[in-house]
Design an enzyme around this catalytic site. Structure first.
Site, PDB file in Angstrom:
ATOM      1  N   ALA A   1      43.470  17.482 -74.610  1.00  0.00           N
ATOM      2  CA  ALA A   1      42.816  18.203 -75.712  1.00  0.00           C
ATOM      3  C   ALA A   1      42.766  17.353 -76.967  1.00  0.00           C
ATOM      4  O   ALA A   1      41.822  17.433 -77.754  1.00  0.00           O
ATOM      5  CB  ALA A   1      43.535  19.513 -75.983  1.00  0.00           C
TER       6      ALA A   1
ATOM      7  N   ASP B   1      40.016  22.985 -87.558  1.00  0.00           N
ATOM      8  CA  ASP B   1      40.879  22.479 -86.497  1.00  0.00           C
ATOM      9  C   ASP B   1      42.320  22.277 -86.958  1.00  0.00           C
ATOM     10  O   ASP B   1      43.263  22.525 -86.203  1.00  0.00           O
ATOM     11  CB  ASP B   1      40.331  21.153 -85.967  1.00  0.00           C
ATOM     12  CG  ASP B   1      39.088  21.342 -85.097  1.00  0.00           C
ATOM     13  OD1 ASP B   1      38.890  22.471 -84.600  1.00  0.00           O
ATOM     14  OD2 ASP B   1      38.331  20.377 -84.928  1.00  0.00           O
ATOM     15  N   GLY B   2      42.493  21.804 -88.190  1.00  0.00           N
ATOM     16  CA  GLY B   2      43.844  21.581 -88.695  1.00  0.00           C
ATOM     17  C   GLY B   2      44.641  22.873 -88.769  1.00  0.00           C
ATOM     18  O   GLY B   2      45.808  22.933 -88.357  1.00  0.00           O
TER      19      GLY B   2
ATOM     20  N   THR C   1      40.135  13.670 -78.094  1.00  0.00           N
ATOM     21  CA  THR C   1      38.927  13.547 -78.906  1.00  0.00           C
ATOM     22  C   THR C   1      39.238  13.410 -80.390  1.00  0.00           C
ATOM     23  O   THR C   1      38.316  13.373 -81.206  1.00  0.00           O
ATOM     24  CB  THR C   1      38.024  14.777 -78.702  1.00  0.00           C
ATOM     25  OG1 THR C   1      38.738  15.949 -79.095  1.00  0.00           O
ATOM     26  CG2 THR C   1      37.595  14.913 -77.254  1.00  0.00           C
TER      27      THR C   1
ATOM     28  N   ASP D   1      49.126  -2.291 -85.407  1.00  0.00           N
ATOM     29  CA  ASP D   1      49.397  -1.328 -86.475  1.00  0.00           C
ATOM     30  C   ASP D   1      50.177  -0.142 -85.928  1.00  0.00           C
ATOM     31  O   ASP D   1      50.939   0.504 -86.644  1.00  0.00           O
ATOM     32  CB  ASP D   1      48.091  -0.830 -87.092  1.00  0.00           C
ATOM     33  CG  ASP D   1      47.519  -1.811 -88.111  1.00  0.00           C
ATOM     34  OD1 ASP D   1      48.193  -2.802 -88.435  1.00  0.00           O
ATOM     35  OD2 ASP D   1      46.385  -1.576 -88.578  1.00  0.00           O
TER      36      ASP D   1
ATOM     37  N   ASN E   1      42.984   9.618 -81.042  1.00  0.00           N
ATOM     38  CA  ASN E   1      42.804   8.726 -79.899  1.00  0.00           C
ATOM     39  C   ASN E   1      41.381   8.184 -79.818  1.00  0.00           C
ATOM     40  O   ASN E   1      41.164   6.995 -79.586  1.00  0.00           O
ATOM     41  CB  ASN E   1      43.165   9.475 -78.620  1.00  0.00           C
ATOM     42  CG  ASN E   1      42.828   8.702 -77.367  1.00  0.00           C
ATOM     43  OD1 ASN E   1      43.473   7.714 -77.042  1.00  0.00           O
ATOM     44  ND2 ASN E   1      41.808   9.148 -76.657  1.00  0.00           N
ATOM     45  N   LEU E   2      40.393   9.050 -80.015  1.00  0.00           N
ATOM     46  CA  LEU E   2      38.995   8.615 -79.959  1.00  0.00           C
ATOM     47  C   LEU E   2      38.674   7.684 -81.119  1.00  0.00           C
ATOM     48  O   LEU E   2      37.965   6.680 -80.942  1.00  0.00           O
ATOM     49  CB  LEU E   2      38.067   9.829 -79.978  1.00  0.00           C
ATOM     50  CG  LEU E   2      36.562   9.553 -79.905  1.00  0.00           C
ATOM     51  CD1 LEU E   2      36.203   8.782 -78.650  1.00  0.00           C
ATOM     52  CD2 LEU E   2      35.778  10.850 -79.972  1.00  0.00           C
TER      53      LEU E   2
END
Length: 267
Positions: free
Chosen positions: A164, A56-57, A167, A156, A170-171
């Protein structure tokens, strides 16, 4: 809005001009050698589609290079999680690509101003987040569409994600997963101290958000848009950029919309 649409090759054409890119890991490089030997290597500017081999990165890096260009990207997971990727290399890649579904993604545009008055603009396909630089908690004021919504968030940090990207970080920060078609952007605090019970908000995709950093000398804050980090910011403005897009390809029945829905039922 982020959209899921049918393949562009339903007229019977096949995407035979393919451009391959691979992460530096052993598996991705091995597949790169095999696939370029079989299908050749077309320059991205002349290709029907780009095939991304990695995780993914690496996919996120590749997608940034395709913003504003009409070249869809098909990912094959040669990494770890592979949420944006497809699981396997098909036997007949051009024929398989013609059956895929497209997900059209629009980025967030960050405009960050630091203490010296310097302005940095950057795009984010996952999220824009602010985070404290020292042991001191950050204090941040939040305005939406020119109206103050939160006078002081002690935390923090705080983030805004694309659907997109909902997930991803944010998740992990306990923000909501947002379907691609929802026209919403999750605004999520990161380890909020005050207001203690505030869990964030869902904003329309047209929203213009401004974060103003309070007590900047005592409580310095950095802002990050995917790969771009700005230190010692005093204000950060964020809005979805509808003038830019990138297109992802997914196997039939495995669209990004379906994955986002399925992720909400993962235990």
């Amino acid at each position: 809005m982020n959209e899921t649409v049918p393949s562009r090759w339903l007229d019977g054409r096949l995407p035979t001009r393919l451009s391959f890119v691979a992460a530096p890991n052993e598996s991705a490089q091995a597949w790169l050698e095999r696939l370029t030997h079989r299908y050749g290597q077309t320059p991205p500017a002349e290709a029907d589609a780009m095939v991304c081999l990695g995780g993914d990165g690496f996919m996120l890096e590749v997608l940034h290079t395709t913003l504003g260009r009409d070249i869809p990207v098909y990912g094959v997971n040669c990494g770890t999680v592979g949420f944006l990727m497809n699981p396997n290399v098909p036997d007949d890649l051009p024929a398989h690509l013609a059956t895929t579904q497209e997900a059209v993604l629009h980025p967030l545009r960050m405009r960050a101003t630091n203490r010296e008055g310097e302005v940095t603009e950057a795009l984010a396909l996952n999220d824009v987040f602010l985070f404290r630089q020292t042991r001191q908690a950050a204090k941040i004021r939040i305005d939406v569409d020119g109206r103050q919504r939160l006078a002081e968030l002690i935390c923090d940090g705080v983030l805004i994600a694309t659907p997109a990207g909902s997930t991803a970080y944010n998740l992990s920060a306990h923000g909501p997963i947002v379907p691609l078609s929802a026209n919403l952007l999750p605004l999520t605090p990161i380890s909020a101290f005050r207001p203690r019970r505030w869990r964030g908000a869902l904003l329309p995709s047209t929203a213009q958000v401004r974060f103003t950093i309070l007590e900047t000398d005592k409580r310095p804050v950095a802002a990050v848009a995917d790969f771009t980090e700005v230190r010692d910011v005093i204000s950060v403005e964020i809005q979805e950029d509808r003038t830019r897009h990138t297109t992802l390809l997914f196997d039939p029945g495995q669209s990004l919309s379906e994955r986002i829905i399925a992720e909400q039922f993962t235990t």
